[in-house]
Design an enzyme around this catalytic site. Structure first.
Site, PDB file in Angstrom:
ATOM      1  NE  ARG A  50     106.963  41.722 -58.499  1.00  0.00           N
ATOM      2  CZ  ARG A  50     108.262  41.668 -58.196  1.00  0.00           C
ATOM      3  NH1 ARG A  50     108.640  41.510 -56.932  1.00  0.00           N
ATOM      4  NH2 ARG A  50     109.176  41.775 -59.136  1.00  0.00           N
ATOM      5  CB  THR A 100     116.546  45.584 -54.558  1.00  0.00           C
ATOM      6  OG1 THR A 100     117.376  44.554 -53.985  1.00  0.00           O
ATOM      7  CG2 THR A 100     115.533  44.936 -55.484  1.00  0.00           C
ATOM      8  CE  LYS A 160     114.771  45.980 -59.630  1.00  0.00           C
ATOM      9  NZ  LYS A 160     113.592  46.373 -58.795  1.00  0.00           N
ATOM     10  CB  THR A 161     111.766  41.523 -64.628  1.00  0.00           C
ATOM     11  OG1 THR A 161     112.548  41.216 -63.468  1.00  0.00           O
ATOM     12  CG2 THR A 161     111.764  40.318 -65.562  1.00  0.00           C
ATOM     13  CG  ASP A 183     116.497  40.171 -60.886  1.00  0.00           C
ATOM     14  OD1 ASP A 183     116.691  41.361 -60.578  1.00  0.00           O
ATOM     15  OD2 ASP A 183     115.489  39.531 -60.535  1.00  0.00           O
TER      16      ASP A 183
END
Length: 340
Positions: A219, A160, A66-67, A111
């Protein structure tokens, strides 16, 4: 083995290499083909019109990009990116200060947007629709609302837990993308691309070993890849092989399906200490020496997704697949697909 002194340039170079693991364009963004195609169309249309793109909401589990997508949106549009988070905005004045400092076309990445305070959230409604905020000066009957125009911007919200977003906020986003867990093939490509940026060779078999143990999350791919690199540097002169990758990840207690020490500890506690369950969350957390939030938010989602654990009204229960993964014979009820 002899070790040479650490070069003063090594640490900055390492940080730069790790930062470079993020893809910088939609073309480089592996996986999520539907989201990539849809978002590409939104950005291309905005460039064609010479306007700012619609506000974008990105939802999905942690670590899926997402980032990275927010950074890509800013890069694709050639505009600055301002990054903040919901917990950091506890007052409407905090948001007003951020919004008033934006430049035209800038991307504001927010975020964990579902954790923003309610007063700030209500101010954001007006900013998203009319590019304006009302700042209240004074208190009581003498209070005055001063309207402040802000330049057109694109808000990229990430969450999330999309279910916690109020409807009025969710409806103000022009494009909503749900990010899903990645396929092993896509993760293997990410591993190979990251290995090149980290400066070592990774063959297809080694990449697949890392990808298959990464829980569908880029990640985690990059985190495990760095540990494999470290193991290879110390034990094999930096050369990575399939066998070495398996040995490295076994050293770090990551098994062939991606379960780590905490995951196996939770599963073993249910099976060995509580006969397969049901067992309450707090009791389970105490048995593995962790906080209830850690067990519930870190270990359980993956175990449930793998079909090893089931949440029931009476507590957590291990499935027949969970018993089998530990190499144990399940009780008769579990073999029949039933639970105690």
């Amino acid at each position: 083995m002899e070790y040479s002194p650490v070069s003063p340039q090594a640490e900055p170079a390492e940080r730069a290499a790790e930062a470079a693991l993020r893809p910088s364009s939609l073309v480089e963004f592996e996986g999520q083909p539907r989201v990539r195609e849809q978002l590409g169309l939104v950005l291309a249309a905005a460039r064609h019109r010479g306007a700012v793109p619609d506000h974008v909401l990105l939802s999905g589990p942690p670590g899926l990009g997402k980032t990275t997508l927010a950074m890509i949106i800013a890069a694709e549009m050639g505009v600055p990116l301002h990054i903040t988070s919901g917990p950091a905005i506890q007052h409407a004045g905090d948001l007003a200060a951020i919004l008033s400092g934006l430049v035209a076309g800038e991307v504001l990445f927010l975020d964990e947007i579902h954790r923003m305070s309610r007063p700030a959230e209500e101010m954001l409604y007006l900013a998203m629709e009319d590019f304006r905020v009302d700042v209240v000066v004074g208190k009581g009957p003498g209070a005055t609302a001063i309207p402040i125009d802000i330049p057109p911007f694109t808000l990229v919200g990430a969450t999330t837990r999309a279910g916690l977003l109020p409807g009025p906020l969710r409806d103000r986003f022009g494009f909503t993308a749900q990010l899903d867990y990645y396929e092993v093939e896509d993760l293997a490509e990410i591993a190979k691309r990251s290995a090149v940026k980290l400066g070592f060779d990774l063959d297809d078999e080694s990449a697949r070993v890392v990808a298959s143990r990464s829980r569908g999350t880029p990640r985690i791919v990059n985190r495990l890849l760095r540990r494999v690199r470290d193991y290879a540097q110390v034990n094999n002169g930096g050369r990575v092989t399939e066998e070495l990758s398996v040995a490295a990840l076994e050293l770090y207690e990551v098994d062939e399906l991606g379960l780590d020490r905490l995951d196996r500890g939770v599963l073993e506690a249910i099976c060995l200490k509580f006969g397969g369950g049901p067992v309450g969350l707090s009791t389970l957390a105490i048995s593995v020496g962790e906080e209830t939030e850690t067990v519930e938010e870190v270990a359980e989602p993956f175990l449930v997704r793998q079909g090893f654990l089931m949440r029931t009204p009476r507590g957590r229960v291990a499935t027949a697949a969970g018993w089998a993964h530990l190499g144990l014979n399940p009780p008769q009820g579990a073999r029949e697909g039933l639970f105690p």
